[in-house]
Every structure is written in C-alpha cells, then in structure tokens.
Design a protein around this motif. Structure first.
Motif, PDB file in Angstrom:
ATOM      1  N   ASP A 122       0.860   4.306  -2.696  1.00 13.71           N
ATOM      2  CA  ASP A 122       0.657   5.691  -2.277  1.00 13.71           C
ATOM      3  C   ASP A 122       1.782   6.579  -2.792  1.00 13.71           C
ATOM      4  O   ASP A 122       1.536   7.695  -3.241  1.00 13.71           O
ATOM      5  CB  ASP A 122       0.569   5.790  -0.750  1.00 13.71           C
ATOM      6  N   ASP A 141     -11.130   7.153  -5.156  1.00 11.85           N
ATOM      7  CA  ASP A 141     -11.070   7.251  -3.696  1.00 11.85           C
ATOM      8  C   ASP A 141     -11.505   8.648  -3.270  1.00 11.85           C
ATOM      9  O   ASP A 141     -11.471   9.585  -4.059  1.00 11.85           O
ATOM     10  CB  ASP A 141      -9.645   7.039  -3.191  1.00 11.85           C
ATOM     11  N   SER A 151      -9.799  10.431  -1.398  1.00 11.83           N
ATOM     12  CA  SER A 151      -8.588  11.263  -1.475  1.00 11.83           C
ATOM     13  C   SER A 151      -8.420  11.857  -2.872  1.00 11.83           C
ATOM     14  O   SER A 151      -7.975  13.003  -3.010  1.00 11.83           O
ATOM     15  CB  SER A 151      -7.346  10.451  -1.090  1.00 11.83           C
ATOM     16  N   ASP A 152      -8.793  11.096  -3.912  1.00 15.91           N
ATOM     17  CA  ASP A 152      -8.740  11.632  -5.277  1.00 15.91           C
ATOM     18  C   ASP A 152      -9.689  12.814  -5.432  1.00 15.91           C
ATOM     19  O   ASP A 152      -9.347  13.812  -6.073  1.00 15.91           O
ATOM     20  CB  ASP A 152      -9.115  10.553  -6.300  1.00 15.91           C
ATOM     21  N   ASN A 199     -13.114   2.915  -8.694  1.00 20.72           N
ATOM     22  CA  ASN A 199     -11.745   3.330  -8.998  1.00 20.72           C
ATOM     23  C   ASN A 199     -11.405   4.709  -8.426  1.00 20.72           C
ATOM     24  O   ASN A 199     -10.273   5.159  -8.550  1.00 20.72           O
ATOM     25  CB  ASN A 199     -11.518   3.361 -10.512  1.00 20.72           C
ATOM     26  N   THR A 206       0.833  -1.200   0.000  1.00 20.45           N
ATOM     27  CA  THR A 206       0.000   0.000   0.000  1.00 20.45           C
ATOM     28  C   THR A 206       0.868   1.249   0.000  1.00 20.45           C
ATOM     29  O   THR A 206       0.566   2.206  -0.700  1.00 20.45           O
ATOM     30  CB  THR A 206      -0.929   0.001   1.227  1.00 20.45           C
ATOM     31  N   TYR A 248     -17.325   9.712  -8.108  1.00 21.67           N
ATOM     32  CA  TYR A 248     -17.276   9.197  -6.740  1.00 21.67           C
ATOM     33  C   TYR A 248     -18.679   9.085  -6.158  1.00 21.67           C
ATOM     34  O   TYR A 248     -19.029   8.088  -5.520  1.00 21.67           O
ATOM     35  CB  TYR A 248     -16.402  10.094  -5.865  1.00 21.67           C
TER      36      TYR A 248
END
Length: 125
Positions: free
Chosen positions: A6, A88, A90-91, A86, A2, A80
C-alpha cells in the motif's frame, strides 16, 4: 506485507501526481524571473535559440493532459467492470478523482480567462 504494498502504491501515485503537476510549470531553462516579467528591464534575456511556447500551445497542452487523464480513468473503469484481476476498486476511485480534479481545474481556469476577457473588454479606452 500488505502495508508495504500500500505504501509503495501510494508513493507511485504521489510521483505520478508530481509529474502531472509539472506539466504546468514554466519551460525548462527559464528562471522564475524570466517568466514573471520577461523583457521589462530585469536583466534577463531569453536566448533566440530557446523556443518559448505560446499561450495557445500551453492551453492546448493543458487540455490534452486533462483529456488523457479522463481517457485513462475511463479505461481503468472499463477494465474493472470487465473483471480485470489486476485492477482494484481503489484504483478506479483514484483515477476517477484525478479525472474529476483535472476537469474541475480546467473549468476554473476557463472561467477565470473568460472573466479576465470580459474585464478587459469593459475597460474604458
């Protein structure tokens, strides 16, 4: 694993930001000396075959770039919200912040241009 993903995502974002910031750089083929004081006897001459974008064209490109960033942010947020696996959160937040920074930068440039215009108009002739 992970952490590696990141870091990769962070590197991709940094490269993307770098390429976006280069949209506001001087046109290729011009040195900093050419842009700073063209035609003021600094020995640097622009070739007639090179097209130098006008101020209006540069401003149009900047506004279009801000618009593109905002559209992209909106599309990511919508994807989202619709449950795209696909994307997140955070995106979405990164895209939102990029959009906000781009808009605030454009707003500050506009404010400075208006301030400069007012200063010029108030100069005694």
């Amino acid at each position: 694993m992970t952490d590696r993903m990141d870091i990769s995502r962070l590197l991709v974002e940094m490269r993307s930001l770098k390429s976006q910031s280069q949209a506001f750089q001087p046109p290729q083929g011009l040195s900093a000396r050419d842009v700073a004081a063209p035609g003021l006897g600094n020995g640097a001459a622009v070739k007639p075959s090179e097209k130098i974008p006008s101020f209006g064209e540069l401003m149009e490109q900047a506004v279009n770039k801000v618009n593109d960033v905002q559209k992209q942010s909106s599309a990511i947020a919508k994807a989202y919200e619709q449950g795209d696996p696909n994307i997140d959160v955070s995106d979405v937040m990164i895209a939102s912040q990029k959009s906000s920074v781009a808009f605030q930068s454009a707003l500050q440039v506009r404010n400075k241009l208006i301030e400069a215009y007012r200063d010029v108009m108030n100069m005694p002739v």
